[in-house]
Write an enzyme that holds these catalytic residues in place. Structure first.
Site, PDB file in Angstrom:
ATOM      1  N   HIS A  18       0.748  -1.251  -0.049  1.00 56.81           N
ATOM      2  CA  HIS A  18      -0.152   0.176  -0.043  1.00 56.81           C
ATOM      3  C   HIS A  18       0.761   1.145   0.041  1.00 56.81           C
ATOM      4  O   HIS A  18       1.225   1.683   1.010  1.00 56.81           O
ATOM      5  CB  HIS A  18      -0.933   0.005   1.168  1.00 56.81           C
ATOM      6  CG  HIS A  18      -1.932   0.880   1.264  1.00 56.81           C
ATOM      7  ND1 HIS A  18      -3.354   0.636   1.723  1.00 56.81           N
ATOM      8  CD2 HIS A  18      -2.081   2.306   0.705  1.00 56.81           C
ATOM      9  CE1 HIS A  18      -4.156   1.782   1.718  1.00 56.81           C
ATOM     10  NE2 HIS A  18      -3.283   2.620   0.973  1.00 56.81           N
ATOM     11  N   HIS A  72       1.659   5.161  -2.178  1.00 62.01           N
ATOM     12  CA  HIS A  72       1.138   6.145  -2.892  1.00 62.01           C
ATOM     13  C   HIS A  72       2.356   6.724  -3.520  1.00 62.01           C
ATOM     14  O   HIS A  72       2.936   7.515  -2.678  1.00 62.01           O
ATOM     15  CB  HIS A  72       0.083   7.295  -2.212  1.00 62.01           C
ATOM     16  CG  HIS A  72      -1.108   6.425  -1.548  1.00 62.01           C
ATOM     17  ND1 HIS A  72      -2.212   6.316  -2.353  1.00 62.01           N
ATOM     18  CD2 HIS A  72      -1.419   6.057  -0.497  1.00 62.01           C
ATOM     19  CE1 HIS A  72      -3.208   5.922  -1.642  1.00 62.01           C
ATOM     20  NE2 HIS A  72      -2.771   5.617  -0.506  1.00 62.01           N
ATOM     21  N   LEU A  73       2.506   6.657  -4.726  1.00 61.37           N
ATOM     22  CA  LEU A  73       3.680   7.345  -5.535  1.00 61.37           C
ATOM     23  C   LEU A  73       3.334   8.589  -5.998  1.00 61.37           C
ATOM     24  O   LEU A  73       4.213   9.465  -6.597  1.00 61.37           O
ATOM     25  CB  LEU A  73       4.227   6.414  -6.517  1.00 61.37           C
ATOM     26  CG  LEU A  73       4.892   5.157  -5.582  1.00 61.37           C
ATOM     27  CD1 LEU A  73       5.552   4.035  -6.689  1.00 61.37           C
ATOM     28  CD2 LEU A  73       5.988   5.465  -4.835  1.00 61.37           C
ATOM     29  N   ASN A 131      -4.898   5.906  -7.084  1.00 56.81           N
ATOM     30  CA  ASN A 131      -5.587   7.387  -7.005  1.00 56.81           C
ATOM     31  C   ASN A 131      -4.652   8.552  -7.511  1.00 56.81           C
ATOM     32  O   ASN A 131      -3.990   9.279  -6.587  1.00 56.81           O
ATOM     33  CB  ASN A 131      -6.026   7.741  -5.680  1.00 56.81           C
ATOM     34  CG  ASN A 131      -5.061   7.618  -4.360  1.00 56.81           C
ATOM     35  OD1 ASN A 131      -3.826   7.006  -4.615  1.00 56.81           O
ATOM     36  ND2 ASN A 131      -5.319   8.334  -3.303  1.00 56.81           N
ATOM     37  N   ASP A 157      -8.739   2.781  -2.986  1.00 53.43           N
ATOM     38  CA  ASP A 157      -8.188   3.516  -1.856  1.00 53.43           C
ATOM     39  C   ASP A 157      -8.396   4.821  -1.942  1.00 53.43           C
ATOM     40  O   ASP A 157      -7.965   5.741  -2.909  1.00 53.43           O
ATOM     41  CB  ASP A 157      -7.101   2.899  -1.673  1.00 53.43           C
ATOM     42  CG  ASP A 157      -6.542   3.502  -0.149  1.00 53.43           C
ATOM     43  OD1 ASP A 157      -7.130   3.148   0.658  1.00 53.43           O
ATOM     44  OD2 ASP A 157      -5.296   4.121  -0.385  1.00 53.43           O
ATOM     45  N   HIS A 178     -10.963   0.060   0.738  1.00 49.89           N
ATOM     46  CA  HIS A 178     -10.966   1.131   1.740  1.00 49.89           C
ATOM     47  C   HIS A 178     -12.209   1.137   2.427  1.00 49.89           C
ATOM     48  O   HIS A 178     -13.424   1.482   1.904  1.00 49.89           O
ATOM     49  CB  HIS A 178     -10.642   2.256   0.944  1.00 49.89           C
ATOM     50  CG  HIS A 178     -10.955   3.557   1.799  1.00 49.89           C
ATOM     51  ND1 HIS A 178      -9.595   4.233   2.183  1.00 49.89           N
ATOM     52  CD2 HIS A 178     -11.778   4.316   2.384  1.00 49.89           C
ATOM     53  CE1 HIS A 178     -10.039   5.287   2.995  1.00 49.89           C
ATOM     54  NE2 HIS A 178     -11.409   5.318   3.021  1.00 49.89           N
ATOM     55  N   HIS A 207      -5.917  -0.806   5.561  1.00 50.15           N
ATOM     56  CA  HIS A 207      -5.659  -0.163   6.897  1.00 50.15           C
ATOM     57  C   HIS A 207      -6.631  -0.488   7.786  1.00 50.15           C
ATOM     58  O   HIS A 207      -7.298   0.462   8.297  1.00 50.15           O
ATOM     59  CB  HIS A 207      -5.463   1.242   6.376  1.00 50.15           C
ATOM     60  CG  HIS A 207      -6.151   1.942   5.611  1.00 50.15           C
ATOM     61  ND1 HIS A 207      -7.604   1.787   5.399  1.00 50.15           N
ATOM     62  CD2 HIS A 207      -5.867   2.536   4.382  1.00 50.15           C
ATOM     63  CE1 HIS A 207      -7.968   2.249   4.246  1.00 50.15           C
ATOM     64  NE2 HIS A 207      -7.244   2.925   3.593  1.00 50.15           N
ATOM     65  N   ASN A 215      -6.661   8.739   7.074  1.00 48.25           N
ATOM     66  CA  ASN A 215      -7.922   8.275   6.664  1.00 48.25           C
ATOM     67  C   ASN A 215      -7.614   6.686   6.547  1.00 48.25           C
ATOM     68  O   ASN A 215      -6.946   6.531   5.778  1.00 48.25           O
ATOM     69  CB  ASN A 215      -8.782   8.756   5.515  1.00 48.25           C
ATOM     70  CG  ASN A 215      -9.743   8.117   5.476  1.00 48.25           C
ATOM     71  OD1 ASN A 215     -10.258   7.451   6.143  1.00 48.25           O
ATOM     72  ND2 ASN A 215     -10.536   8.612   4.431  1.00 48.25           N
ATOM     73  N   ASP A 227       0.793   2.513   3.641  1.00 52.00           N
ATOM     74  CA  ASP A 227      -0.199   3.590   3.280  1.00 52.00           C
ATOM     75  C   ASP A 227       0.809   4.897   3.293  1.00 52.00           C
ATOM     76  O   ASP A 227       0.172   6.058   3.711  1.00 52.00           O
ATOM     77  CB  ASP A 227      -1.364   3.695   4.082  1.00 52.00           C
ATOM     78  CG  ASP A 227      -2.484   4.468   3.605  1.00 52.00           C
ATOM     79  OD1 ASP A 227      -2.385   5.037   2.460  1.00 52.00           O
ATOM     80  OD2 ASP A 227      -3.257   5.055   4.415  1.00 52.00           O
TER      81      ASP A 227
END
Length: 425
Positions: free
Chosen positions: A56, A58-59, A90, A150, A177, A230, A276, A303
């Site tokens: 998990h 986020h890039l 996302n 997500d 999510h 998460h 979140n 995350d």
């Protein structure tokens, strides 16, 4: 290719031994190894783990390169001991087509610091209205097997059922999510005593638990695979425990921050603690730690959510939720679990690699195994200085905290991405 001889190192907490890395694999393991052509690394006091795998991450690329890029996020991952990460969908544009997931996959290959495996969106534009091109993403060069909206819940039960049915054909996974949006409208933090005192709208635990319970039943009905992102509440743990006892094909992850930080951090009104799902209570943390130890929760996932300065250094209500995690996750695991190396390897490498189907990762160092591994000095301590992080963003909740453990080296297929605690490129 280069050769490296790591001497007197503990492999996953075992007795000291030597590791010879040659031609991208672990060539030999044993005491008193010799290799005149190899670069020698003194492993005294160090622990060798299979390279960490994050389910998990986020890039942000494409679209928010001001917060992170595939390259900078990959470097942060390597500095944290990771050799593979799964990049969430996302982005902007959303990774809901074969073209976008292939772009992310190629950017990861070009960076060459970790293996970047894209996660595809479940629905077009993350809007929760119609299914994205799941089959096309699965058949693309990126070979997507995990799909997630997500940041948004797939709230429509019919759409969730259809997604589970679709990915069953190729043994794919829907990663949810879990958040019933009608119960969290306007929510700013965990609903409880602290939110009441601060006058902030609360995010109730049942909003997460209700979706997990629904999705477990749908997954059981369809016979597909579900992964819960998460997990943050004690009630969610109990739903998962019962589902696993019935043989439902469900796996789950917990973040480092949900294992360590409570909702009391919101009393500072520092938006770095806005996330979140929100930080919960000490009782929730205790339940999450117990579930991690007994296997109800399968994975520690970061995350990792980098944000640009303007998205975090503002009033709490307007700040975007999310925290950095890649460069501190192993230290938090060591702090929370202690030197339980086999458990750490299972939750941060073997299990996430199995879930994601990442061959060559999540395998303990042994002769013939791809040399994807990390070396940690468990006796070292470091104070987290945001300016020294490899990420483009600085929204770490651990700023100026002293944490145990220091990543000494990370190897991806036998080539170092980190040596002596410093990025190689």
């Amino acid at each position: 290719m280069s050769a490296y001889l790591i001497t007197s190192v503990s492999v996953v907490g075992g007795p000291p031994t030597d590791l010879l890395i040659r031609d991208g694999v672990v060539a030999e393991v044993g005491a008193g190894l010799s290799a005149p052509d190899a670069t020698v690394i003194d492993g005294t006091g160090l622990v060798a783990l299979p390279g960490l795998v994050d389910l998990h991450t986020h890039l942000r690329e494409p679209g928010r390169e001001d917060a992170e890029t595939v390259e900078s996020g990959s470097r942060a991952a390597a500095m944290g001991g990771y050799t593979a990460v799964c990049a969430m969908a996302n982005t902007s544009p959303v990774a809901d087509t074969a073209g976008v997931v292939e772009q992310v996959w190629r950017l990861g290959r070009e960076a060459g610091l970790v293996d970047v495996q894209p996660i595809g969106a479940v629905t077009v534009g993350l809007a929760g209205e119609r299914l994205a091109e799941l089959g096309a993403m699965a058949d693309s060069a990126a070979r997507v097997r995990i799909f997630s909206d997500d940041g948004h819940c797939v709230a429509d039960p019919l759409l969730m059922r259809r997604a589970l049915e679709y990915v069953k054909a190729f043994d794919g996974i829907i990663a949810q999510h879990a958040e019933e949006p009608r119960l969290t409208e306007g929510a700013q933090m965990h609903e409880g005593e602290v939110s009441t005192r601060l006058g902030l709208i609360g995010w109730p635990a049942v909003a997460e638990e209700a979706i997990i319970a629904r999705d477990v039943l749908l997954t059981e009905h369809v016979g597909s695979r579900l992964h819960v992102c998460h997990v943050s509440t004690a009630g969610s743990v109990e739903v998962l425990r019962q589902a696993k006892a019935r043989g439902v094909r469900v796996t789950a992850e917990v973040t480092p921050h949900h294992l360590l930080l409570t909702d009391q951090r919101a009393e500072s009104y520092d938006p770095v603690f806005k996330v979140n799902p929100p930080l919960r209570t000490a009782a929730d943390i205790a339940a999450l730690r117990a579930a991690l130890a007994d296997g109800v929760i399968d994975v520690i996932a970061t995350d990792h959510a980098p944000h640009a300065v303007e998205d975090k250094e503002c009033e709490w209500a307007y700040a975007r939720p999310g925290m950095l995690g890649l460069e501190t996750a192993l230290s938090i695991a060591l702090d929370v679990l202690g030197p339980e190396w086999d458990l750490i390897a299972e939750r941060m490498s073997r299990s996430p690699a199995r879930i994601a189907g990442l061959t060559g990762h999540g395998i303990d160092p042994a002769p013939g195994v791809p040399a994807n591994l990390t070396l940690i000095d468990p006796a070292a301590h470091r104070t987290i200085e945001p300016a020294e992080l490899a990420s483009r963003s600085r929204n770490t909740p651990y700023a100026r905290m002293t944490l145990p453990g220091r990543i000494v080296a990370t190897f991806l297929r036998g080539e170092p991405t980190v040596l002596d605690g410093k990025a190689v490129k």
